[in-house]
Design an enzyme around this catalytic site. Structure first.
Site, PDB file in Angstrom:
ATOM      1  N   CYS A   4      -6.008  78.951  68.255  1.00 14.18           N
ATOM      2  CA  CYS A   4      -4.964  78.461  67.384  1.00 14.18           C
ATOM      3  C   CYS A   4      -4.022  77.651  68.329  1.00 14.18           C
ATOM      4  CB  CYS A   4      -4.137  79.718  66.962  1.00 14.18           C
ATOM      5  SG  CYS A   4      -2.354  79.908  67.503  1.00 14.18           S
ATOM      6  N   GLU A   5      -3.661  76.222  67.720  1.00 14.31           N
ATOM      7  CA  GLU A   5      -2.916  75.374  68.519  1.00 14.31           C
ATOM      8  C   GLU A   5      -1.419  75.856  68.772  1.00 14.31           C
ATOM      9  OE1 GLU A   5      -3.311  71.895  66.308  1.00 14.31           O
ATOM     10  OE2 GLU A   5      -1.670  72.118  64.908  1.00 14.31           O
ATOM     11  N   HIS A   6      -0.792  76.827  67.805  1.00 16.91           N
ATOM     12  CA  HIS A   6       0.529  77.152  68.197  1.00 16.91           C
ATOM     13  C   HIS A   6       0.611  78.298  69.553  1.00 16.91           C
ATOM     14  CE1 HIS A   6       0.524  76.310  63.646  1.00 16.91           C
ATOM     15  NE2 HIS A   6       0.881  75.447  64.286  1.00 16.91           N
ATOM     16  N   HIS A   7      -0.537  78.972  69.825  1.00 17.73           N
ATOM     17  CA  HIS A   7      -0.234  79.962  70.872  1.00 17.73           C
ATOM     18  C   HIS A   7      -1.398  79.868  72.067  1.00 17.73           C
ATOM     19  CE1 HIS A   7       1.573  81.549  67.344  1.00 17.73           C
ATOM     20  NE2 HIS A   7       2.648  81.787  68.030  1.00 17.73           N
TER      21      HIS A   7
ATOM     22  N   GLN B 120      -6.440  77.024  61.143  1.00 18.74           N
ATOM     23  CA  GLN B 120      -7.593  77.505  60.451  1.00 18.74           C
ATOM     24  C   GLN B 120      -7.717  76.475  58.947  1.00 18.74           C
ATOM     25  OE1 GLN B 120      -7.797  81.856  59.474  1.00 18.74           O
ATOM     26  NE2 GLN B 120      -9.137  81.230  57.360  1.00 18.74           N
TER      27      GLN B 120
ATOM     28  N   HIS C 287      -6.845  86.321  63.592  1.00 19.79           N
ATOM     29  CA  HIS C 287      -5.970  85.475  64.465  1.00 19.79           C
ATOM     30  C   HIS C 287      -5.211  86.629  65.614  1.00 19.79           C
ATOM     31  CE1 HIS C 287      -5.819  81.666  62.304  1.00 19.79           C
ATOM     32  NE2 HIS C 287      -6.317  82.450  61.412  1.00 19.79           N
TER      33      HIS C 287
ATOM     34  N   CYS D   3      -3.219  85.932  67.692  1.00 23.47           N
ATOM     35  CA  CYS D   3      -1.516  85.638  67.650  1.00 23.47           C
ATOM     36  C   CYS D   3      -0.903  86.485  66.601  1.00 23.47           C
ATOM     37  CB  CYS D   3      -1.198  84.240  67.725  1.00 23.47           C
ATOM     38  SG  CYS D   3      -1.736  83.439  65.944  1.00 23.47           S
TER      39      CYS D   3
END
Ligand SMILES: [Zn+2]
Length: 184
Positions: A71-74, A112, A140, A142
């Site tokens: 995931c590109e956020h975490h 996703q 996920h 995260c």
């Protein structure tokens, strides 16, 4: 990347020189190289290199393709299953290429939702079928390890193109076929 990871270990409050961590920056750099190799791959080329002229015009479904992404956020993993169907239009693609396409997009920093539509769009563009359907079901880390800590949550996303969007029986056949099956 190794220098960054060494710094990260320091910032966490650990000693990057101790035995167990000494080679960690090197290992992490290698791992990230692998986990993000999709940036160096051309999904359209993978498809167009394996197209065959074929009269078959019923649905082709490859289900339960397992994938691992970040995931590109975490920068934490999300992983699960991807189902891909298409309705040919004079051409079929080698079946092993479908999981490879999934992998090309999974091995990038992702969300996703975007991964789902990227797979559908590249198939529409490079295979030019009558329609494409992609469904992804994923967990996920995260969400599971931090934040709301909901361990059993599965996130579903879908992208429908062409016939799968416009033709209700086609869509229903697809949804029926990807329902969990007990005996396979
Ligand atoms: Zn995340």
């Amino acid at each position: 990347m190794e220098a960054l990871v060494r710094n990260l270990i320091k910032e966490i409050g650990e000693n990057p020189e101790r035995e167990g961590l000494k080679k960690t920056p090197e290992r992490v750099a290698k791992a990230y190289d692998h986990l993000t190799r999709g940036y160096k791959q051309d999904p359209c080329k993978i498809l167009t290199d394996a197209l065959f002229t074929e009269e078959y015009d019923e649905m082709v479904l490859v289900r339960d393709i397992e994938f691992y992404s970040l995931c590109e956020h975490h920068l934490l993993p999300f992983y699960g299953k991807c189902h891909v169907a298409y309705m040919p239009n004079g051409k079929v693609v080698g079946l092993s290429k479908i999981p490879r396409i999934v992998d090309v997009f999974a091995r990038r920093l992702q969300v996703q939702e975007r991964m789902t539509s990227q797979i559908a769009d590249v198939l529409m563009e490079c295979l030019v079928p009558q329609g494409v359907a992609v469904v992804i079901e994923a967990r996920h880390l995260c969400m599971m390890m931090r934040g709301i800590e909901k361990q059993s949550t599965v996130v579903s996303t879908s992208a429908l193109r062409g016939l799968f969007k416009d033709n209700l029986p086609t869509r229903e056949e697809f949804m029926q076929l990807i329902k969990p099956q007990r005996f396979v």
